[in-house]
Design a protein around this motif. Structure first.
Motif, PDB file in Angstrom:
ATOM      1  N   THR A 133       0.834  -1.204   0.000  1.00 40.02           N
ATOM      2  CA  THR A 133       0.000   0.000   0.000  1.00 40.02           C
ATOM      3  C   THR A 133       0.867   1.251   0.000  1.00 40.02           C
ATOM      4  O   THR A 133       0.670   2.166  -0.801  1.00 40.02           O
ATOM      5  N   ILE A 134       1.848   1.286   0.877  1.00 38.62           N
ATOM      6  CA  ILE A 134       2.729   2.447   0.971  1.00 38.62           C
ATOM      7  C   ILE A 134       3.542   2.612  -0.320  1.00 38.62           C
ATOM      8  O   ILE A 134       3.699   3.722  -0.826  1.00 38.62           O
ATOM      9  N   ALA A 135       4.030   1.514  -0.864  1.00 39.03           N
ATOM     10  CA  ALA A 135       4.799   1.588  -2.112  1.00 39.03           C
ATOM     11  C   ALA A 135       3.947   2.181  -3.234  1.00 39.03           C
ATOM     12  O   ALA A 135       4.429   3.013  -4.014  1.00 39.03           O
ATOM     13  N   GLU A 136       2.680   1.801  -3.297  1.00 37.73           N
ATOM     14  CA  GLU A 136       1.809   2.338  -4.345  1.00 37.73           C
ATOM     15  C   GLU A 136       1.498   3.810  -4.112  1.00 37.73           C
ATOM     16  O   GLU A 136       1.423   4.589  -5.064  1.00 37.73           O
ATOM     17  N   PHE A 137       1.332   4.234  -2.860  1.00 39.55           N
ATOM     18  CA  PHE A 137       1.145   5.657  -2.587  1.00 39.55           C
ATOM     19  C   PHE A 137       2.377   6.451  -3.044  1.00 39.55           C
ATOM     20  O   PHE A 137       2.256   7.519  -3.634  1.00 39.55           O
ATOM     21  N   PHE A 138       3.577   5.927  -2.768  1.00 42.36           N
ATOM     22  CA  PHE A 138       4.810   6.572  -3.235  1.00 42.36           C
ATOM     23  C   PHE A 138       4.819   6.653  -4.764  1.00 42.36           C
ATOM     24  O   PHE A 138       5.126   7.692  -5.345  1.00 42.36           O
ATOM     25  N   ASN A 139       4.523   5.530  -5.402  1.00 36.26           N
ATOM     26  CA  ASN A 139       4.518   5.467  -6.865  1.00 36.26           C
ATOM     27  C   ASN A 139       3.506   6.459  -7.448  1.00 36.26           C
ATOM     28  O   ASN A 139       3.808   7.173  -8.404  1.00 36.26           O
ATOM     29  N   HIS A 140       2.318   6.517  -6.869  1.00 36.45           N
ATOM     30  CA  HIS A 140       1.277   7.427  -7.357  1.00 36.45           C
ATOM     31  C   HIS A 140       1.713   8.884  -7.197  1.00 36.45           C
ATOM     32  O   HIS A 140       1.515   9.706  -8.086  1.00 36.45           O
ATOM     33  N   ARG A 141       2.317   9.186  -6.062  1.00 33.95           N
ATOM     34  CA  ARG A 141       2.798  10.556  -5.832  1.00 33.95           C
ATOM     35  C   ARG A 141       3.875  10.918  -6.855  1.00 33.95           C
ATOM     36  O   ARG A 141       3.873  12.002  -7.435  1.00 33.95           O
TER      37      ARG A 141
END
Length: 163
Positions: A133-141
């Motif tokens: 989840t955190i990795a995807e938030f980073f990627n999206h940002r």
């Protein structure tokens, strides 16, 4: 039915399994499709006696694969919910909603202090899902900032400076 795919489009190819590799999950491309149908006012029928046979190769039953699946499942679920998350006014830390970090506490605690191997593995999987989840938030940002930068540089290129 064919009509549903014609009206709502196909499954998202950025979610789920691709061939023998996990792209970003393995279970959310169908969920996302159903959410589109529900948003369009369709009714979904649940048939609990339906049986689906699915061959699972031995390579997908290792702990390493299951951990990877949970990580990518967290990323996949987050990826399909960005439309919702982007509209919310969450308190964020480096682009990640604060609630995500709060969810780390329990699995991290039990991962460190549990003596029961089965429970420990269960919390290990929850931990991996949160990391996804955190990795995807980073990627999206990162992708959002990249698009903003590209858009602003395109605007600068298209400016007519004849005065």
């Amino acid at each position: 039915r064919k009509r549903a795919f014609e009206k709502y489009g196909l499954f998202r190819t950025d979610l789920g399994v691709s061939g023998s590799s996990l792209k970003t999950g393995g279970l959310h491309e169908d969920t996302e499709f159903i959410w589109r149908m529900l948003a369009g006012g369709e009714k979904i029928l649940y048939y609990p006696r339906a049986v689906v046979s699915h061959f699972v190769p031995e390579s997908r039953s290792s702990k390493a694969y299951i951990k990877q699946w949970y990580f990518k499942s967290g990323a996949s679920f987050t990826k399909m919910k960005h439309i919702y998350y982007d509209k919310q006014e969450y308190t964020r830390f480096i682009g990640i909603p604060r609630w995500t970090f709060k969810k780390f506490i329990k699995p991290a605690f039990w991962l460190l202090f549990s003596t029961n191997r089965e429970k420990r593995f269960f919390y290990h999987l929850r931990f991996y899902r949160l990391l996804g989840t955190i990795a995807e938030f980073f990627n999206h940002r990162y992708e959002t900032l990249k698009k903003k930068k590209e858009t602003s540089s395109e605007i600068g290129k298209n400016t007519d400076n004849r005065y």
